[in-house]
Design a protein around this motif. Structure first.
Motif, PDB file in Angstrom:
ATOM      1  N   GLY A 153      38.508 -26.444 -35.342  1.00  0.00           N
ATOM      2  CA  GLY A 153      39.586 -26.225 -36.292  1.00  0.00           C
ATOM      3  C   GLY A 153      40.724 -27.190 -36.058  1.00  0.00           C
ATOM      4  N   THR A 154      41.504 -27.381 -37.103  1.00  0.00           N
ATOM      5  CA  THR A 154      42.734 -28.152 -37.032  1.00  0.00           C
ATOM      6  C   THR A 154      43.791 -27.318 -37.740  1.00  0.00           C
ATOM      7  N   ALA A 155      44.970 -27.254 -37.161  1.00  0.00           N
ATOM      8  CA  ALA A 155      46.013 -26.427 -37.763  1.00  0.00           C
ATOM      9  C   ALA A 155      47.383 -27.038 -37.571  1.00  0.00           C
ATOM     10  N   ALA A 156      48.271 -26.681 -38.487  1.00  0.00           N
ATOM     11  CA  ALA A 156      49.679 -27.069 -38.407  1.00  0.00           C
ATOM     12  C   ALA A 156      50.501 -25.795 -38.281  1.00  0.00           C
ATOM     13  N   TYR A 157      51.526 -25.852 -37.450  1.00  0.00           N
ATOM     14  CA  TYR A 157      52.387 -24.695 -37.165  1.00  0.00           C
ATOM     15  C   TYR A 157      53.846 -25.094 -37.307  1.00  0.00           C
ATOM     16  N   THR A 158      54.621 -24.212 -37.893  1.00  0.00           N
ATOM     17  CA  THR A 158      56.064 -24.413 -37.906  1.00  0.00           C
ATOM     18  C   THR A 158      56.585 -24.017 -36.525  1.00  0.00           C
ATOM     19  N   VAL A 159      57.435 -24.862 -35.950  1.00  0.00           N
ATOM     20  CA  VAL A 159      57.947 -24.610 -34.598  1.00  0.00           C
ATOM     21  C   VAL A 159      59.469 -24.695 -34.533  1.00  0.00           C
TER      22      VAL A 159
END
Length: 160
Positions: A153-159
């Motif tokens: 998987g590949t994911a983007a997260y708000t940090v």
């Protein structure tokens, strides 16, 4: 100088213990999945969980539900994002770092299912691709107990 270094090491150990407790004990869904944190290394955290009847998606083949695979990869990516934030805030008070933890959320998640989720135990491993001030991107892999790669998987997260 040594005293300051000792305090910094103790604070980092305290933070890592809080992270482990948060991911294993305090998140109800993670408890349902039976997730255990094996490694909190910022470049390659690892989680594991055991197959249980509640996690089966195909009862004829007795394999993991795709949603379980996706959820565990998302948890792994979230851990990568948080550890990236922790590295960026190294030396800051634990409370400040934990405040950022509360704001992490998934923006986008892509999962590629490569093999059926067949096995007694599973390992998920994550890698940071980028940790910025607002967004972190992670790559995740899941293996069964025969070391077969079953999903990535590949994911983007708000940090922020």
């Amino acid at each position: 100088m040594k005293r300051e270094a000792d305090i910094a090491v103790a604070e980092e150990a305290r933070l890592l213990a809080i992270i482990r407790d948060s991911f294993v004990e305090r998140m109800p869904f993670n408890r349902i999945l039976g997730i255990d944190v094996l490694s909190l290394h910022h470049d390659r955290p690892e989680l594991s969980f055991a197959m249980r009847p509640e996690l089966v998606g195909n009862y004829v083949r007795n394999i993991l539900h795709g949603g379980v695979i996706s959820a565990v990869l998302d948890v792994t990516g979230g851990l990568v994002a948080f550890l990236g934030v922790q590295q960026k805030l190294k030396g800051k008070p634990v409370e400040e770092v934990l405040e950022r933890f509360a704001r992490i959320g998934t923006i986008d998640l892509r999962v590629d299912y490569l093999r059926p989720g067949d096995g007694a135990r599973f390992l998920a491993r994550g890698y940071p691709l980028r940790t910025g001030n607002k967004v972190a991107v992670a790559r995740m892999e899941m293996f069964n107990d025969r070391s077969e790669l079953i999903a990535v998987g590949t994911a983007a997260y708000t940090v922020s």
